[in-house]
Motif scaffolding. Structure first.
Motif, PDB file in Angstrom:
ATOM      1  N   HIS A  38       0.814  -1.228   0.000  1.00  0.00           N
ATOM      2  CA  HIS A  38       0.000   0.000   0.000  1.00  0.00           C
ATOM      3  C   HIS A  38       0.845   1.275   0.000  1.00  0.00           C
ATOM      4  O   HIS A  38       0.352   2.348  -0.323  1.00  0.00           O
ATOM      5  CB  HIS A  38      -0.978   0.007   1.180  1.00  0.00           C
ATOM      6  N   LEU A  39       2.139   1.147   0.340  1.00  0.00           N
ATOM      7  CA  LEU A  39       3.009   2.328   0.338  1.00  0.00           C
ATOM      8  C   LEU A  39       3.493   2.679  -1.070  1.00  0.00           C
ATOM      9  O   LEU A  39       3.956   3.794  -1.305  1.00  0.00           O
ATOM     10  CB  LEU A  39       4.232   2.087   1.232  1.00  0.00           C
ATOM     11  N   ASP A 138       7.991  11.657  -1.116  1.00  0.00           N
ATOM     12  CA  ASP A 138       7.068  10.571  -0.760  1.00  0.00           C
ATOM     13  C   ASP A 138       7.510   9.907   0.548  1.00  0.00           C
ATOM     14  O   ASP A 138       7.204   8.756   0.798  1.00  0.00           O
ATOM     15  CB  ASP A 138       7.061   9.549  -1.923  1.00  0.00           C
ATOM     16  N   LYS A 141       5.355  12.112   6.087  1.00  0.00           N
ATOM     17  CA  LYS A 141       4.543  13.295   5.750  1.00  0.00           C
ATOM     18  C   LYS A 141       4.762  14.440   6.740  1.00  0.00           C
ATOM     19  O   LYS A 141       4.597  15.607   6.411  1.00  0.00           O
ATOM     20  CB  LYS A 141       3.056  12.914   5.691  1.00  0.00           C
ATOM     21  N   ASP A 164       3.593  13.334  -2.717  1.00  0.00           N
ATOM     22  CA  ASP A 164       2.583  12.272  -2.700  1.00  0.00           C
ATOM     23  C   ASP A 164       1.764  12.310  -1.402  1.00  0.00           C
ATOM     24  O   ASP A 164       2.236  12.798  -0.376  1.00  0.00           O
ATOM     25  CB  ASP A 164       3.284  10.911  -2.824  1.00  0.00           C
ATOM     26  N   ASN A 165       0.565  11.799  -1.487  1.00  0.00           N
ATOM     27  CA  ASN A 165      -0.277  11.529  -0.296  1.00  0.00           C
ATOM     28  C   ASN A 165      -0.625  12.784   0.492  1.00  0.00           C
ATOM     29  O   ASN A 165      -0.423  12.840   1.713  1.00  0.00           O
ATOM     30  CB  ASN A 165       0.418  10.516   0.639  1.00  0.00           C
ATOM     31  N   ARG A 168      -4.991  12.110   2.060  1.00  0.00           N
ATOM     32  CA  ARG A 168      -5.182  11.147   3.151  1.00  0.00           C
ATOM     33  C   ARG A 168      -6.656  10.945   3.497  1.00  0.00           C
ATOM     34  O   ARG A 168      -7.067  11.159   4.634  1.00  0.00           O
ATOM     35  CB  ARG A 168      -4.362  11.559   4.373  1.00  0.00           C
TER      36      ARG A 168
HETATM   37  C1  DHB Z   1       1.480   5.821   3.282  1.00  0.00           C
HETATM   38  C2  DHB Z   1       2.577   6.442   2.726  1.00  0.00           C
HETATM   39  C3  DHB Z   1       2.673   6.582   1.362  1.00  0.00           C
HETATM   40  O1  DHB Z   1       3.725   7.205   0.798  1.00  0.00           O
HETATM   41  C4  DHB Z   1       1.678   6.103   0.538  1.00  0.00           C
HETATM   42  O2  DHB Z   1       1.806   6.286  -0.803  1.00  0.00           O
HETATM   43  C5  DHB Z   1       0.569   5.472   1.077  1.00  0.00           C
HETATM   44  C6  DHB Z   1       0.467   5.344   2.447  1.00  0.00           C
HETATM   45  C7  DHB Z   1       1.374   5.662   4.752  1.00  0.00           C
HETATM   46  O3  DHB Z   1       2.281   6.104   5.453  1.00  0.00           O
HETATM   47  O4  DHB Z   1       0.379   5.124   5.212  1.00  0.00           O
END
Ligand code: DHB
Ligand code: MG
Length: 221
Positions: A38-39, A138, A141, A164-165, A168
């Motif tokens: 999922h990452l 990425d 965060k 990215d992300n 959330r």
């Molecule tokens: C997470 C981090 C990411 O870079 C991603 O693409 C998806 C999820 C995470 O930390 O949950």
């Protein structure tokens, strides 16, 4: 909705994302080693990164947050043979997996993986380090505002930055959510707003196999 988003991503991928042995091998090795996927970026997002690099004839790419190096493969494949990717991973276990995937892939551009806190590694680069043309942020965060500033120090006019992300699943607008990762993303949005070194920036929400999230895109002035 998640099932439909996943099925639509599968539809898109089956039409527009050619099956590629290197990318498949990277995903398989990651799964075989017991890491969750999922990452990693979704294949259609990996293709977008590749296209942004191709559109702008980028040669030097910086990535913060390597994980399994799946996104790194997309970035590297977009480059000419003499291209260069510096990718930085903070976790030893992820970095070991990433290095295996990079070694298996044997892609022509130079892919340099550094392990450690991205901010420390970037600050330790020599002052005359040649700037990057494309930067994919990425990693954790929480540190996005710091990563953005450090990236700007390693940019030239026209450098493209993708973060990215940044959505959330909507957590960024939930006033009760004060997780450091969410506060980091909010501070990144504030930093992009009227930043003297940013020519233009936007963010897009996405839904798909990785759920509801999104990315920000900025061009350096
Ligand atoms: C997470 C981090 C990411 O870079 C991603 O693409 C998806 C999820 C995470 O930390 O949950
Ligand atoms: Mg990500």
């Amino acid at each position: 909705m998640q099932q439909m988003w996943t099925e639509i991503d599968a539809y898109i991928d089956s039409h527009l994302i050619p099956e590629d042995p290197i990318l498949l091998q990277t995903l398989k090795h990651t799964e075989d080693k017991g890491f969750p996927d999922h990452l990693a970026v979704a294949p259609n997002q990996g293709m977008l990164l590749q296209m942004l690099i191709q559109m702008n004839n980028c040669k030097r790419v910086l990535e913060l947050g390597t994980f399994a190096a799946y996104s790194t493969m997309w970035l590297a494949r977009a480059l000419p043979k003499d291209g260069y990717v510096l990718t930085i991973e903070g976790r030893d276990t992820h970095a070991a997996l990433a290095q295996e995937n990079i070694d298996h892939a044997k892609l022509p551009p130079t892919i340099e993986l550094k392990v450690g806190r991205a901010a420390d590694i970037l600050k330790a680069l020599p002052n005359d380090f040649e700037p990057f043309d494309f930067i994919f942020i990425d990693a954790d965060k929480q540190s996005y505002p710091e990563y953005l500033e450090l990236s700007l120090n390693l940019s030239h006019s026209g450098t493209i930055i993708v973060l990215d992300n940044v959505i959330r699943a909507g957590d960024i607008i939930n006033a009760e959510n004060h997780k450091p990762s969410i506060e980091g993303i909010r501070d990144m949005f504030s930093a992009l707003q009227n930043h003297p070194r940013i020519l233009s920036s936007t963010a897009l929400q996405t839904v798909g196999s990785k759920g509801h999230d999104g990315f920000a895109l900025a061009i350096v002035k």
